[in-house]
Design an enzyme around this catalytic site. Structure first.
Site, PDB file in Angstrom:
ATOM      1  N   LYS A  52       0.836  -1.208   0.000  1.00 35.54           N
ATOM      2  CA  LYS A  52       0.000   0.000   0.000  1.00 35.54           C
ATOM      3  C   LYS A  52       0.868   1.254   0.000  1.00 35.54           C
ATOM      4  O   LYS A  52       0.624   2.200  -0.761  1.00 35.54           O
ATOM      5  CB  LYS A  52      -0.935  -0.015   1.214  1.00 35.54           C
ATOM      6  CG  LYS A  52      -2.014  -1.091   1.110  1.00 35.54           C
ATOM      7  CD  LYS A  52      -2.720  -1.381   2.432  1.00 35.54           C
ATOM      8  CE  LYS A  52      -3.718  -2.543   2.233  1.00 35.54           C
ATOM      9  NZ  LYS A  52      -4.404  -2.919   3.487  1.00 35.54           N
ATOM     10  N   GLN A  96      -5.758  -1.866   9.623  1.00 36.80           N
ATOM     11  CA  GLN A  96      -5.444  -3.156   9.016  1.00 36.80           C
ATOM     12  C   GLN A  96      -6.019  -4.288   9.871  1.00 36.80           C
ATOM     13  O   GLN A  96      -5.845  -4.319  11.081  1.00 36.80           O
ATOM     14  CB  GLN A  96      -3.913  -3.287   8.888  1.00 36.80           C
ATOM     15  CG  GLN A  96      -3.437  -4.531   8.159  1.00 36.80           C
ATOM     16  CD  GLN A  96      -3.754  -4.515   6.669  1.00 36.80           C
ATOM     17  OE1 GLN A  96      -3.924  -3.451   6.065  1.00 36.80           O
ATOM     18  NE2 GLN A  96      -3.859  -5.674   6.077  1.00 36.80           N
ATOM     19  N   ASP A 119     -12.173   1.885   3.885  1.00 37.00           N
ATOM     20  CA  ASP A 119     -12.513   0.470   3.688  1.00 37.00           C
ATOM     21  C   ASP A 119     -14.007   0.246   3.489  1.00 37.00           C
ATOM     22  O   ASP A 119     -14.424  -0.843   3.098  1.00 37.00           O
ATOM     23  CB  ASP A 119     -12.103  -0.341   4.925  1.00 37.00           C
ATOM     24  CG  ASP A 119     -10.719  -0.957   4.813  1.00 37.00           C
ATOM     25  OD1 ASP A 119     -10.338  -1.354   3.697  1.00 37.00           O
ATOM     26  OD2 ASP A 119     -10.044  -1.057   5.850  1.00 37.00           O
TER      27      ASP A 119
HETATM   28  N1  LIG Z   1      -8.651  -3.049   6.801  1.00 34.94           N
HETATM   29  C1  LIG Z   1      -8.288  -3.938   5.891  1.00 34.94           C
HETATM   30  N2  LIG Z   1      -8.603  -3.716   4.598  1.00 34.94           N
HETATM   31  C2  LIG Z   1      -8.222  -4.604   3.646  1.00 34.94           C
HETATM   32  O1  LIG Z   1      -8.523  -4.416   2.457  1.00 34.94           O
HETATM   33  C3  LIG Z   1      -7.479  -5.767   4.029  1.00 34.94           C
HETATM   34  C4  LIG Z   1      -7.199  -5.944   5.384  1.00 34.94           C
HETATM   35  N3  LIG Z   1      -7.619  -5.022   6.287  1.00 34.94           N
HETATM   36  N4  LIG Z   1      -6.554  -7.039   5.808  1.00 34.94           N
HETATM   37  C5  LIG Z   1      -6.124  -8.081   4.910  1.00 34.94           C
HETATM   38  C6  LIG Z   1      -6.911  -8.100   3.624  1.00 34.94           C
HETATM   39  C7  LIG Z   1      -6.176  -8.775   2.495  1.00 34.94           C
HETATM   40  N5  LIG Z   1      -5.830  -7.713   1.566  1.00 34.94           N
HETATM   41  C8  LIG Z   1      -4.988  -7.891   0.473  1.00 34.94           C
HETATM   42  C9  LIG Z   1      -4.299  -6.855  -0.113  1.00 34.94           C
HETATM   43  C10 LIG Z   1      -3.392  -7.069  -1.147  1.00 34.94           C
HETATM   44  C11 LIG Z   1      -3.157  -8.339  -1.614  1.00 34.94           C
HETATM   45  C12 LIG Z   1      -2.154  -8.554  -2.696  1.00 34.94           C
HETATM   46  O2  LIG Z   1      -1.489  -7.645  -3.144  1.00 34.94           O
HETATM   47  N6  LIG Z   1      -1.967  -9.810  -3.152  1.00 34.94           N
HETATM   48  C13 LIG Z   1      -0.982 -10.180  -4.170  1.00 34.94           C
HETATM   49  C14 LIG Z   1       0.104 -11.097  -3.625  1.00 34.94           C
HETATM   50  C15 LIG Z   1       0.541 -10.800  -2.220  1.00 34.94           C
HETATM   51  C16 LIG Z   1       1.576 -11.776  -1.681  1.00 34.94           C
HETATM   52  O3  LIG Z   1       2.473 -12.181  -2.426  1.00 34.94           O
HETATM   53  O4  LIG Z   1       1.458 -12.130  -0.476  1.00 34.94           O
HETATM   54  C17 LIG Z   1      -1.654 -10.936  -5.307  1.00 34.94           C
HETATM   55  O5  LIG Z   1      -2.706 -11.552  -5.067  1.00 34.94           O
HETATM   56  O6  LIG Z   1      -1.112 -10.932  -6.388  1.00 34.94           O
HETATM   57  C18 LIG Z   1      -3.837  -9.390  -1.059  1.00 34.94           C
HETATM   58  C19 LIG Z   1      -4.747  -9.157  -0.018  1.00 34.94           C
HETATM   59  C20 LIG Z   1      -6.365  -6.553   2.001  1.00 34.94           C
HETATM   60  N7  LIG Z   1      -7.054  -6.729   3.140  1.00 34.94           N
END
Ligand SMILES: Nc1nc(=O)c2c([nH]1)NC[C@@H]1CN(c3ccc(C(=O)N[C@@H](CCC(=O)O)C(=O)O)cc3)C=[N+]21
Ligand SMILES: [Mg+2]
Length: 287
Positions: A52, A96, A119
């Site tokens: 982020k 988060q 969010d």
């Molecule tokens: N308040 C809050 N808001 C959220 O939106 C929130 C949260 N908490 N807690 C956790 C979850 C999960 N989440 C992700 C964000 C980016 C990837 C992301 O970039 N994923 C990459 C790979 C990441 C890796 O390699 O670990 C992909 O799918 O290509 C995944 C999951 C947002 N979340």
């Protein structure tokens, strides 16, 4: 063979549009600012927060991360959030998740100023899902719509099946698809004969957190399959969909990684810009 919906390519297009919008805002002396509150030292959370920060920097958005220790008290966490609520330079506040066990997540999320709730998790925004117009949709849900739109996949009148009903993904995604006039079925852990439902889906969104839950037999030929799962199996990242078999049968599919995940981060930036625009450039009674 299904068309692969490449989240990195779609996220790049979103970022390009956003960069222009941010430049225009800067001409009006608006500098959007996001604050992320990170509690504890969960490795996955730390890594998401880093991506982020990285994307914010790329786009010229101001981003600040407030790191609090895992044993922070609920009242101290709340005090930190209230400081951000009161700070006029801050447009967007994200707490988060998950939070440590001793903290009441619902209570904390209610503490975020609803006009800074990037969010879309505050009860006031959740209530607005019901009329199809929250200030912002949750980032992952918004990312799913962005993927469908940029893939020219129709939503209105389609049968959409959402597997999972979490506050972060499943439930708001079902509400968004309904607001866009899909026929929506929401499945969850206690759904009997899950495959009977998933096989009817023109649009299948899977956010259950279970690797290999959906296989080719569970999918209608030609369906658009959106895989929101993030599971670590033998050190690899996999979704909830058995990609290798489903890709043979679906019409389009998002991979993991590189599908919904990159959009989630991009939509956080888009939501931040939207909240900045609403709070700074529209009059109170037009919101
Ligand atoms: N308040 C809050 N808001 C959220 O939106 C929130 C949260 N908490 N807690 C956790 C979850 C999960 N989440 C992700 C964000 C980016 C990837 C992301 O970039 N994923 C990459 C790979 C990441 C890796 O390699 O670990 C992909 O799918 O290509 C995944 C999951 C947002 N979340
Ligand atoms: Mg600012």
């Amino acid at each position: 063979m299904a068309r692969i919906l490449d989240g990195k390519v779609i996220a790049a297009a979103v970022k390009q549009d956003l960069a222009m919008e941010i430049a225009q805002l800067r001409e009006k002396e608006v500098q959007p600012k996001l604050v992320v509150v990170l509690v504890g030292d969960d490795a996955a959370s730390a890594s998401y927060v880093r991506s982020k920060e990285r994307m914010a920097r790329e786009l010229g958005l101001e981003a600040e991360v407030i790191k609090l220790s895992a044993d922070v008290s609920e009242s101290e966490l709340m005090r930190q959030i209230e400081l951000q609520n009161a700070d006029d330079s801050v447009d967007a506040v994200l707490v988060q998740l998950p939070l440590p066990e001793h903290i009441d997540t619902d209570w904390v999320l209610m503490g975020v100023d609803p006009t800074k709730d990037v969010d879309g998790f505050h009860p006031q925004n959740i209530g607005r899902y019901a009329i199809g117009s929250p200030l912002v949709w949750p980032c992952t849900t918004a990312g799913i719509l962005e993927i469908l739109e940029r893939a020219n996949a129709p939503v209105a009148g389609q049968t959409a099946v959402v597997v999972g009903r979490s506050r972060i993904v499943g439930w708001p995604t079902a509400q968004l698809l309904l607001a866009h006039n899909a026929t929506v079925v929401q499945c969850h852990r206690q759904t009997r004969n899950l495959a009977e439902f998933t096989r009817q889906a023109d649009i299948l969104v899977v956010a259950a957190g279970q690797a290999g839950l959906i296989r080719a037999d569970d999918v209608k030929a030609g369906a658009v399959v959106i895989d929101v799962g993030i599971n670590r199996v033998d050190g690899h990242l996999v979704g909830d969909v058995d990609f290798d078999s489903v890709v043979q049968k679906a019409g389009a599919i998002t991979p993991v990684p590189g599908g919904v995940g990159p959009l989630t981060v991009a939509m956080l930036m888009k939501n931040t810009v939207r909240l900045a625009r609403i709070r700074r450039l529209t009059k109170e009674d037009e919101r």
